[in-house]
Design an enzyme around this catalytic site. Structure first.
Site, PDB file in Angstrom:
ATOM      1  N   ASP A 118       0.872  -1.167   0.000  1.00  0.00           N
ATOM      2  CA  ASP A 118       0.000   0.000   0.000  1.00  0.00           C
ATOM      3  C   ASP A 118       0.917   1.227   0.000  1.00  0.00           C
ATOM      4  O   ASP A 118       2.105   1.121   0.323  1.00  0.00           O
ATOM      5  CB  ASP A 118      -0.883  -0.028   1.254  1.00  0.00           C
ATOM      6  CG  ASP A 118      -1.695   1.231   1.419  1.00  0.00           C
ATOM      7  OD1 ASP A 118      -2.404   1.610   0.472  1.00  0.00           O
ATOM      8  OD2 ASP A 118      -1.602   1.845   2.493  1.00  0.00           O
ATOM      9  N   ASP A 132      -0.143   5.105   0.955  1.00  0.00           N
ATOM     10  CA  ASP A 132      -0.400   6.083   2.022  1.00  0.00           C
ATOM     11  C   ASP A 132      -0.489   5.399   3.379  1.00  0.00           C
ATOM     12  O   ASP A 132      -1.338   4.537   3.601  1.00  0.00           O
ATOM     13  CB  ASP A 132      -1.693   6.839   1.721  1.00  0.00           C
ATOM     14  CG  ASP A 132      -1.650   7.515   0.361  1.00  0.00           C
ATOM     15  OD1 ASP A 132      -0.702   8.268   0.122  1.00  0.00           O
ATOM     16  OD2 ASP A 132      -2.536   7.260  -0.467  1.00  0.00           O
ATOM     17  N   THR A 134      -2.546   0.906  -4.466  1.00  0.00           N
ATOM     18  CA  THR A 134      -3.143   1.995  -3.700  1.00  0.00           C
ATOM     19  C   THR A 134      -4.583   2.257  -4.093  1.00  0.00           C
ATOM     20  O   THR A 134      -4.985   1.996  -5.232  1.00  0.00           O
ATOM     21  CB  THR A 134      -2.316   3.292  -3.895  1.00  0.00           C
ATOM     22  OG1 THR A 134      -2.959   4.390  -3.226  1.00  0.00           O
ATOM     23  CG2 THR A 134      -2.166   3.641  -5.369  1.00  0.00           C
ATOM     24  N   SER A 135      -5.351   2.785  -3.154  1.00  0.00           N
ATOM     25  CA  SER A 135      -6.739   3.169  -3.416  1.00  0.00           C
ATOM     26  C   SER A 135      -6.832   4.557  -4.028  1.00  0.00           C
ATOM     27  O   SER A 135      -7.922   4.993  -4.414  1.00  0.00           O
ATOM     28  CB  SER A 135      -7.553   3.128  -2.118  1.00  0.00           C
ATOM     29  OG  SER A 135      -7.607   1.818  -1.608  1.00  0.00           O
ATOM     30  N   LYS A 142     -10.244  -1.963  -2.321  1.00  0.00           N
ATOM     31  CA  LYS A 142     -10.104  -2.555  -0.996  1.00  0.00           C
ATOM     32  C   LYS A 142     -11.318  -2.171  -0.145  1.00  0.00           C
ATOM     33  O   LYS A 142     -11.796  -1.050  -0.247  1.00  0.00           O
ATOM     34  CB  LYS A 142      -8.831  -2.033  -0.320  1.00  0.00           C
ATOM     35  CG  LYS A 142      -7.550  -2.240  -1.125  1.00  0.00           C
ATOM     36  CD  LYS A 142      -6.395  -1.485  -0.460  1.00  0.00           C
ATOM     37  CE  LYS A 142      -5.166  -1.474  -1.335  1.00  0.00           C
ATOM     38  NZ  LYS A 142      -4.065  -0.669  -0.748  1.00  0.00           N
ATOM     39  N   ASP A 199      -1.254  -0.615   6.290  1.00  0.00           N
ATOM     40  CA  ASP A 199      -1.459   0.043   7.577  1.00  0.00           C
ATOM     41  C   ASP A 199      -2.929   0.119   7.954  1.00  0.00           C
ATOM     42  O   ASP A 199      -3.254   0.475   9.090  1.00  0.00           O
ATOM     43  CB  ASP A 199      -0.896   1.471   7.531  1.00  0.00           C
ATOM     44  CG  ASP A 199      -1.724   2.353   6.609  1.00  0.00           C
ATOM     45  OD1 ASP A 199      -2.282   3.351   7.083  1.00  0.00           O
ATOM     46  OD2 ASP A 199      -1.821   2.044   5.410  1.00  0.00           O
TER      47      ASP A 199
END
Length: 216
Positions: free
Chosen positions: A11, A13, A106-107, A137, A162
């Site tokens: 991931d 961020d 990443t989203s 996600k 995270d």
């Protein structure tokens, strides 16, 4: 504890870079602009989810496209102002890996992800972003796509996350999960291994894959 894998999926961020303060600044301003009450805003989980999903939780469907474009603009503009600071251990850990053994999943949208990564000096060969998938996600689709792009069996991948949503996605993809307690408390994170950040780990690369160890 040692983990053996063929590919490492990160991931961004909260895992590779710190963008938490930027997210708070930008999304708070965004909520005010779109007339969302503090109470409604507080009940929505921001971290680890796509902007489309967040906006859809808070706004009528016909407003969502404009709202998503606005938050993307706000966050991209904020990148040079502390919106993408590498977390401890990020650069050293990534520098120890061959470019074809890892990906960023990443989203964020591609525009935002590339802005944050470039600002932090991180240049992944493989990048999966919000536009690449139909379900973000906690659905496993983003991580399964990354495994396909790297040509690796999902069971031989390790996910570094995270956020609970991202860890859920990694587990659903049948992958080993490593949680970084950078934005959530360790007890909130359900993973095969929980560490403070990437500085707690080392990677040994061989022809057989990557061996990840917790530093003594």
């Amino acid at each position: 504890m040692k983990i053996h894998a063929e590919a490492l999926l990160f991931d961004n961020d909260g895992t590779l870079v710190s963008s938490l303060e930027s997210v708070r600044r930008c999304w708070t301003r965004w909520a005010e602009e779109f007339g969302i009450t503090a109470e409604d805003f507080a009940r929505v989980e921001l971290h680890g989810r796509t902007a489309v999903a967040i906006a859809a939780d808070l706004l009528p469907a016909d407003v969502v496209p404009a709202a998503v474009a606005r938050i993307e603009a706000l966050e991209v503009e904020d990148v040079p102002h502390g919106g993408a600071v590498p977390l401890p251990g990020t650069r050293d850990f990534l520098d120890s890996l061959p470019a074809d053994r890892w990906a960023v999943v990443t989203s964020a949208t591609r525009r935002l992800a590339e802005a944050r990564l470039a600002h932090a000096g991180i240049l992944p060969k493989t990048l999966v972003v919000a536009e690449d998938v139909t379900r973000g996600k906690p659905d496993p689709e983003p991580y399964l796509l990354a495994a396909r792009r790297l040509g690796v069996d999902p069971a031989r991948c390790v996910v570094f996350e995270d956020a609970p949503a991202g860890l859920q996605a990694g587990r659903a993809a049948g992958m080993i999960t490593v949680a970084l307690a950078t934005t959530h408390e360790a007890h909130e994170l359900d993973a095969d291994l929980v560490v403070s950040d990437l500085s707690a780990l080392s990677a040994l690369v061989s022809d057989g894959g990557v061996e990840i160890s917790v530093r003594a």
